[in-house]
Design a protein around this motif. Structure first.
Motif, PDB file in Angstrom:
ATOM      1  N   HIS A  32       1.061  -1.261   0.095  1.00 41.66           N
ATOM      2  CA  HIS A  32      -0.054  -0.186   0.040  1.00 41.66           C
ATOM      3  C   HIS A  32       0.872   1.258   0.264  1.00 41.66           C
ATOM      4  CE1 HIS A  32       0.810  -0.398   4.496  1.00 41.66           C
ATOM      5  NE2 HIS A  32       0.158   0.421   4.647  1.00 41.66           N
ATOM      6  N   ASP A  36       6.086   4.419   4.559  1.00 45.52           N
ATOM      7  CA  ASP A  36       6.990   3.390   5.182  1.00 45.52           C
ATOM      8  C   ASP A  36       7.029   1.954   4.669  1.00 45.52           C
ATOM      9  OD1 ASP A  36       4.437   3.101   6.403  1.00 45.52           O
ATOM     10  OD2 ASP A  36       5.263   2.213   8.110  1.00 45.52           O
ATOM     11  N   HIS A  37       5.873   2.122   3.604  1.00 49.13           N
ATOM     12  CA  HIS A  37       5.794   0.789   2.780  1.00 49.13           C
ATOM     13  C   HIS A  37       6.109   0.995   1.325  1.00 49.13           C
ATOM     14  CE1 HIS A  37       4.072  -1.683   5.982  1.00 49.13           C
ATOM     15  NE2 HIS A  37       3.672  -0.554   6.588  1.00 49.13           N
ATOM     16  N   ASP A 109      -0.110  -3.763   6.156  1.00 47.41           N
ATOM     17  CA  ASP A 109      -0.863  -3.243   7.382  1.00 47.41           C
ATOM     18  C   ASP A 109      -2.230  -3.710   6.950  1.00 47.41           C
ATOM     19  OD1 ASP A 109       1.288  -1.928   8.461  1.00 47.41           O
ATOM     20  OD2 ASP A 109       0.916  -0.035   7.469  1.00 47.41           O
ATOM     21  N   HIS A 300       6.413  -5.255  12.451  1.00 49.00           N
ATOM     22  CA  HIS A 300       6.442  -3.861  13.502  1.00 49.00           C
ATOM     23  C   HIS A 300       5.426  -3.683  14.474  1.00 49.00           C
ATOM     24  CE1 HIS A 300       3.925  -3.189   9.829  1.00 49.00           C
ATOM     25  NE2 HIS A 300       3.637  -1.928  10.102  1.00 49.00           N
ATOM     26  N   TYR A 324       9.433  -0.677   9.079  1.00 49.42           N
ATOM     27  CA  TYR A 324       7.980   0.044   8.977  1.00 49.42           C
ATOM     28  C   TYR A 324       7.629   0.502  10.426  1.00 49.42           C
ATOM     29  CZ  TYR A 324       8.160  -3.531   5.254  1.00 49.42           C
ATOM     30  OH  TYR A 324       8.612  -4.367   4.345  1.00 49.42           O
ATOM     31  N   GLY A 326       4.329   1.746  11.604  1.00 43.39           N
ATOM     32  CA  GLY A 326       2.992   1.580  12.345  1.00 43.39           C
ATOM     33  C   GLY A 326       2.130   3.034  12.388  1.00 43.39           C
TER      34      GLY A 326
HETATM   35 ZN    ZN Z   1       2.815   0.113   8.041  1.00 43.59          ZN
END
Ligand code: ZN
Ligand code: ZN
Length: 332
Positions: A32, A36-37, A109, A300, A324, A326
């Motif tokens: 996504h 962080d991804h 996530d 994470h 990652y 969060g």
């Molecule tokens: Zn994430």
């Protein structure tokens, strides 16, 4: 190991690709569009169709982005890769990887509760499941979203009656659009937004998500009163000069962190709404159960707490070191 944490990210050696790499790589498979991804600089990107516009928007024109519908497998050097709804934000996907009869799923996530802005999570059976653990503590249990949304609507009504602006803060991608989408249930009045939310919100709308009309707070007549209006803002706007136009207002934060006692007061918000785009503790355990996985890797969040809990229940569970992040607690 079909997938393992390497220097650049989660690496599938058999297929020669990385999942959500944090360093530039040849071939990036993306769950996504959160920062962080999804990072810049890889030679090619593959994601789910539903997430393509967000991914392309965040990477910029020059990047090579390919996409496939949810559920449709792509062959990468003999490895079958497919995307399955993760219920986290628009276009978010779990990545299913199959090679020689072995199936791994990387969750990215995810959440299990309903969200009007994306397709619901779909459990995928696998041998090994790679999960996030952002809210993997028993204290994190979410109310049904309708309850939380009723609270937000009631707060807006209260502010309307008091003729005060109601400013709600949330993550710019995903949370802000979800708040807008949920509000469509209690109002069709226009909502004022920070400029940083406009493009992302219009991508959601263009993807068919029902959202109320939005207006940039800066595109209003000078001296406009925001009394009783609702304003959605990213965390980065907090304490900025942009906030001055609202004068005396009520502030709220929509985040899973608001479940922690005292968190709202410590951060100086008038109201806190525990609305999260991540799975809560029961949601994580249910998901691990639904996958039927015998082995779990945790990427994470509260990785060690979740790993210990699973190991005590006989699962082969391990924490992985990743980059990652969060759900942001304060600024983005
Ligand atoms: Zn994430
Ligand atoms: Zn995310």
């Amino acid at each position: 190991m079909l997938i393992e944490p390497a220097a650049g990210g989660l690496y599938c050696a058999a297929g020669g690709f990385h999942i959500d790499p944090w360093e530039p790589v040849d071939r990036a498979v993306i769950s996504h569009a959160h920062g962080d991804h999804l990072r810049y600089g890889s030679r090619s990107y593959l994601c789910a169709d539903a997430g393509r516009q967000l991914v392309a928007h965040r990477l910029g024109e020059a990047s090579r982005v390919e996409s496939v519908p949810y559920g449709q497998a792509v062959d990468i050097a003999g490895v079958r890769v497919s995307f399955h709804p993760a219920g986290h934000i628009l276009g978010s996907a779990q990545v299913r990887v199959e090679h020689r009869g072995e199936v791994w799923v990387a969750s990215g996530d995810y959440k299990r509760l309903t969200d009007p802005t994306c397709i619901p999570f779909e459990a995928v059976r696998c041998h090994t499941f790679i999960t996030e653990a952002t809210f993997a503590l028993p204290l994190f249990t979410w109310d049904p979203p309708s309850t939380t949304v009723d609270e937000i609507c009631a707060w807006w009504d209260e502010m309307r009656a008091a003729a005060r602006p109601a400013v709600i803060f949330g993550y710019a991608l995903g949370k802000a659009q979800r708040i807008l989408g949920e509000l469509a249930r209690c109002s069709d009045r226009p909502v004022f937004v920070h400029g940083a939310l406009v493009d992302l919100t219009e991508i959601y709308r263009a993807s068919g998500v029902a959202l109320p009309p939005i207006q940039r707070a800066t595109e209003t007549a000078k001296g406009k009163s925001f009394a009783g209006e609702l304003i959605v803002a990213p965390l980065s706007a907090r304490g900025s000069t942009w906030m001055r136009r609202f004068g005396d207002h009520s502030s709220a934060f929509a985040s899973g962190w608001m479940r922690i006692r005292g968190a709202r007061r410590r951060r100086g918000y008038d109201r806190g709404f525990a609305l999260s785009d991540h799975a809560d503790w029961p949601g994580i355990l249910q998901t691990i159960d639904d996958t039927g996985a015998e082995r779990v890797f945790v990427t994470h969040g509260y990785t060690h707490q979740l790993t210990r809990y699973l190991a005590e229940r006989g699962l082969d569970a391990h924490a992985w070191q990743t980059r990652y992040e969060g759900e942001p607690e304060s600024s983005e």
